[in-house]
Design a protein around this motif. Structure first.
Motif, PDB file in Angstrom:
ATOM      1  N   THR A 242      -5.773  -7.043  15.150  1.00 40.19           N
ATOM      2  CA  THR A 242      -4.495  -7.021  14.448  1.00 40.19           C
ATOM      3  C   THR A 242      -4.673  -6.742  12.966  1.00 40.19           C
ATOM      4  OG1 THR A 242      -3.515  -8.583  16.011  1.00 40.19           O
ATOM      5  CG2 THR A 242      -2.441  -8.377  13.866  1.00 40.19           C
ATOM      6  N   VAL A 243      -5.597  -7.446  12.326  1.00 39.71           N
ATOM      7  CA  VAL A 243      -5.824  -7.260  10.888  1.00 39.71           C
ATOM      8  C   VAL A 243      -6.320  -5.843  10.604  1.00 39.71           C
ATOM      9  CG1 VAL A 243      -7.112  -8.058   8.868  1.00 39.71           C
ATOM     10  CG2 VAL A 243      -6.272  -9.712  10.535  1.00 39.71           C
ATOM     11  N   ALA A 244      -7.166  -5.319  11.479  1.00 40.38           N
ATOM     12  CA  ALA A 244      -7.716  -3.974  11.288  1.00 40.38           C
ATOM     13  C   ALA A 244      -6.638  -2.895  11.318  1.00 40.38           C
ATOM     14  CB  ALA A 244      -8.776  -3.684  12.348  1.00 40.38           C
ATOM     15  N   LYS A 245      -5.512  -3.163  11.953  1.00 43.71           N
ATOM     16  CA  LYS A 245      -4.412  -2.188  11.989  1.00 43.71           C
ATOM     17  C   LYS A 245      -3.759  -2.038  10.618  1.00 43.71           C
ATOM     18  CE  LYS A 245      -3.127  -2.974  16.845  1.00 43.71           C
ATOM     19  NZ  LYS A 245      -2.065  -3.501  17.739  1.00 43.71           N
ATOM     20  N   TYR A 246      -3.850  -3.071   9.794  1.00 48.08           N
ATOM     21  CA  TYR A 246      -3.174  -3.066   8.503  1.00 48.08           C
ATOM     22  C   TYR A 246      -4.130  -2.895   7.325  1.00 48.08           C
ATOM     23  CZ  TYR A 246       0.872  -4.929  11.053  1.00 48.08           C
ATOM     24  OH  TYR A 246       1.913  -5.108  11.920  1.00 48.08           O
ATOM     25  N   ALA A 247      -5.321  -3.446   7.419  1.00 52.13           N
ATOM     26  CA  ALA A 247      -6.247  -3.474   6.288  1.00 52.13           C
ATOM     27  C   ALA A 247      -7.138  -2.239   6.251  1.00 52.13           C
ATOM     28  CB  ALA A 247      -7.103  -4.732   6.353  1.00 52.13           C
ATOM     29  N   ASP A 248      -7.516  -1.836   5.049  1.00 52.47           N
ATOM     30  CA  ASP A 248      -8.501  -0.768   4.873  1.00 52.47           C
ATOM     31  C   ASP A 248      -9.908  -1.337   4.885  1.00 52.47           C
ATOM     32  OD1 ASP A 248      -6.633   1.533   4.240  1.00 52.47           O
ATOM     33  OD2 ASP A 248      -6.022   0.099   2.706  1.00 52.47           O
ATOM     34  N   MET A 249     -10.019  -2.623   4.552  1.00 53.50           N
ATOM     35  CA  MET A 249     -11.304  -3.304   4.507  1.00 53.50           C
ATOM     36  C   MET A 249     -11.115  -4.748   4.971  1.00 53.50           C
ATOM     37  SD  MET A 249     -13.882  -3.484   1.242  1.00 53.50           S
ATOM     38  CE  MET A 249     -15.653  -3.347   1.564  1.00 53.50           C
TER      39      MET A 249
ATOM     40  N   ARG B 237       0.837  -1.201   0.000  1.00 51.61           N
ATOM     41  CA  ARG B 237       0.000   0.000   0.000  1.00 51.61           C
ATOM     42  C   ARG B 237       0.875   1.256   0.000  1.00 51.61           C
ATOM     43  NH1 ARG B 237      -3.827  -0.147   4.738  1.00 51.61           N
ATOM     44  NH2 ARG B 237      -1.842  -0.055   5.852  1.00 51.61           N
ATOM     45  N   ASN B 238       1.920   1.243   0.797  1.00 51.16           N
ATOM     46  CA  ASN B 238       2.813   2.401   0.857  1.00 51.16           C
ATOM     47  C   ASN B 238       3.446   2.695  -0.504  1.00 51.16           C
ATOM     48  OD1 ASN B 238       2.324   2.711   3.590  1.00 51.16           O
ATOM     49  ND2 ASN B 238       4.126   1.544   4.222  1.00 51.16           N
ATOM     50  N   GLN B 239       3.764   1.642  -1.239  1.00 52.47           N
ATOM     51  CA  GLN B 239       4.460   1.821  -2.508  1.00 52.47           C
ATOM     52  C   GLN B 239       3.527   2.114  -3.684  1.00 52.47           C
ATOM     53  OE1 GLN B 239       7.677  -0.702  -3.650  1.00 52.47           O
ATOM     54  NE2 GLN B 239       8.267  -1.213  -1.535  1.00 52.47           N
ATOM     55  N   THR B 240       2.280   1.697  -3.596  1.00 49.88           N
ATOM     56  CA  THR B 240       1.373   1.843  -4.745  1.00 49.88           C
ATOM     57  C   THR B 240       0.179   2.750  -4.489  1.00 49.88           C
ATOM     58  OG1 THR B 240       0.032  -0.070  -4.093  1.00 49.88           O
ATOM     59  CG2 THR B 240       1.962  -0.495  -5.506  1.00 49.88           C
ATOM     60  N   GLY B 241      -0.195   2.945  -3.228  1.00 49.06           N
ATOM     61  CA  GLY B 241      -1.380   3.735  -2.918  1.00 49.06           C
ATOM     62  C   GLY B 241      -2.668   2.942  -2.976  1.00 49.06           C
ATOM     63  N   LEU B 242      -2.582   1.647  -3.314  1.00 49.02           N
ATOM     64  CA  LEU B 242      -3.772   0.803  -3.359  1.00 49.02           C
ATOM     65  C   LEU B 242      -4.317   0.573  -1.945  1.00 49.02           C
ATOM     66  CD1 LEU B 242      -2.491  -1.902  -5.877  1.00 49.02           C
ATOM     67  CD2 LEU B 242      -4.322  -0.253  -6.327  1.00 49.02           C
ATOM     68  N   LYS B 243      -5.635   0.490  -1.832  1.00 52.74           N
ATOM     69  CA  LYS B 243      -6.247   0.118  -0.557  1.00 52.74           C
ATOM     70  C   LYS B 243      -6.112  -1.396  -0.386  1.00 52.74           C
ATOM     71  CE  LYS B 243      -7.351   4.375  -0.259  1.00 52.74           C
ATOM     72  NZ  LYS B 243      -6.452   5.252   0.506  1.00 52.74           N
ATOM     73  N   ILE B 244      -6.122  -1.841   0.860  1.00 53.41           N
ATOM     74  CA  ILE B 244      -5.908  -3.247   1.162  1.00 53.41           C
ATOM     75  C   ILE B 244      -7.190  -3.893   1.676  1.00 53.41           C
ATOM     76  CG2 ILE B 244      -4.662  -4.887   2.608  1.00 53.41           C
ATOM     77  CD1 ILE B 244      -2.942  -3.470   0.480  1.00 53.41           C
ATOM     78  N   VAL B 245      -7.572  -5.012   1.046  1.00 53.89           N
ATOM     79  CA  VAL B 245      -8.661  -5.837   1.556  1.00 53.89           C
ATOM     80  C   VAL B 245      -8.090  -7.234   1.786  1.00 53.89           C
ATOM     81  CG1 VAL B 245      -9.486  -6.312  -0.802  1.00 53.89           C
ATOM     82  CG2 VAL B 245     -10.980  -6.771   1.163  1.00 53.89           C
ATOM     83  N   THR B 246      -8.257  -7.733   3.010  1.00 55.73           N
ATOM     84  CA  THR B 246      -7.706  -9.046   3.344  1.00 55.73           C
ATOM     85  C   THR B 246      -8.607  -9.723   4.360  1.00 55.73           C
ATOM     86  OG1 THR B 246      -5.661 -10.224   3.947  1.00 55.73           O
ATOM     87  CG2 THR B 246      -6.222  -8.279   5.251  1.00 55.73           C
ATOM     88  N   GLU B 247      -8.548 -11.039   4.370  1.00 50.90           N
ATOM     89  CA  GLU B 247      -9.483 -11.810   5.184  1.00 50.90           C
ATOM     90  C   GLU B 247      -9.052 -11.906   6.646  1.00 50.90           C
ATOM     91  OE1 GLU B 247     -11.754 -16.162   5.127  1.00 50.90           O
ATOM     92  OE2 GLU B 247     -10.341 -15.624   3.532  1.00 50.90           O
TER      93      GLU B 247
END
Length: 343
Positions: free
Chosen positions: A173-180, A154-164
């Protein structure tokens, strides 16, 4: 129940209705359209029965909601919702693409995939750090290390992150890293997990269960929304049927059904829906034509070497072809007045 206000109802009239609802321990939600103001209420039916809302000034009439999923129902919320994920809007008429590998395998693999999907116009990078697999011997994901790789992408591309997120204990923990936060098909009826992601207030992508009915799916969304989190996007990813040629049977009719039954945005996952990369392109195009608000597509720099679901992942070249076609079809549907919105 919903309370239909008169077109000339004042803010004070609406506030009196809200106060009357809250005074008996019920929850009120105001929805304002261009021509109509509505106050929705949920809670114990015995308390609802004590109210005489139609006697209040500015109230036109009340309507009981028949659906078991109240907050997710279009009866309760007639206007289609738009979910905002840190500036990316899902459900506003422009298709959103979530693309990337099934699993995060390494930082280099993920960064390469991220650059590919961004080139194709995707707004989200998808990738599993935690992988619930049918076989205990299959690759289970890099877990916390994978989350860090996603954050770096995300830092390198600006893309938002969605992960399970696969378990209650991992939500924070996941909420600290993921946007969705994604709730996968196997966890669609993990009610404690649904409540936990609802309390997190992070936007949630809720996949349909392997054999879930539409009502069960929307009730799962209700668990999240009941916790105060209305930022829910549904994902049709195919259901299990008698057919064995495809991994699942992609229920494209679910898009039209959800648009009629619910105000929530819906996207389609043709990768899991078919399990075959050759079928992803036609099903992706069909989803957009059917009115889906976006797509989730598996893309891998080298599918033949993927540690998970390589057979349904697109190569970079095939992904770029699909993404270009998706945006062309969406534009055509809007330009010709064929775009399907509310049903």
């Amino acid at each position: 129940m919903i309370v239909i206000m008169n077109p000339d109802a004042t803010k004070r009239d609406i506030q009196e209705v809200v106060e009357a609802i809250e005074n008996v321990g019920l929850c009120a939600k105001i929805m304002e359209g261009s021509e109509q103001k509505i106050v929705g209420l949920i809670g114990d039916k015995r308390n609802i029965d004590t109210l005489s809302l139609e006697a209040l000034h500015g109230v036109d009439h009340t309507v009981a909601i028949s659906k078991s999923y109240k907050l997710a129902s279009r009866e309760f919320h007639p206007i289609s919702s738009v979910v905002d994920v840190d500036g990316i809007k899902i459900g506003d008429g422009n298709p959103v693409i979530m693309a990337g590998p099934c699993a995060v395998e390494s930082l280099n693999q993920l960064l390469e995939a991220a650059k590919i999907v961004k080139k194709g116009g995707a707004q989200f990078l998808r990738g599993g750090a935690y992988k619930p697999r049918t076989s205990p011997y299959s690759f289970q994901g890099l877990k916390d290390e994978g989350l860090k790789y996603l954050a770096e992408a995300r830092n390198q591309t600006g893309l938002k992150i969605v992960t399970e997120v696969t378990e209650v204990e991992a939500v924070e923990t996941v909420a600290k890293y993921a946007d969705m936060l994604q709730v996968g098909a196997r966890n669609m009826q993990n009610f404690r997990l649904l409540q936990e992601v609802g309390q997190s207030q992070k936007p949630v992508l809720l996949k349909r269960g392997l054999a879930a009915t539409l009502e069960e799916w929307l009730n799962a969304a209700e668990y999240i929304m009941k916790e105060g989190n209305n930022n829910v996007v549904l994902c049709e990813r195919g259901i299990r049927t008698y057919e064995t040629y495809t991994r699942n049977t992609l229920d494209m009719s679910a898009v039209a059904a959800v648009k009629h039954l619910s105000h929530l945005p819906i996207i389609v996952d043709p990768s899991h829906g078919t399990g075959k990369w050759r079928m992803v392109k036609p099903m992706a195009f069909a989803a957009i034509a059917a009115g889906a608000d976006g797509l989730m597509i598996e893309v891998h720099p080298n599918p033949a070497k993927a540690l998970s679901d390589g057979q349904q992942s697109l190569t970079p070249e095939n992904y770029l072809t699909v993404s270009r076609g998706v945006y062309k079809i969406s534009q055509f549907m809007h330009d010709t007045g064929l775009a399907i919105t509310d049903l």
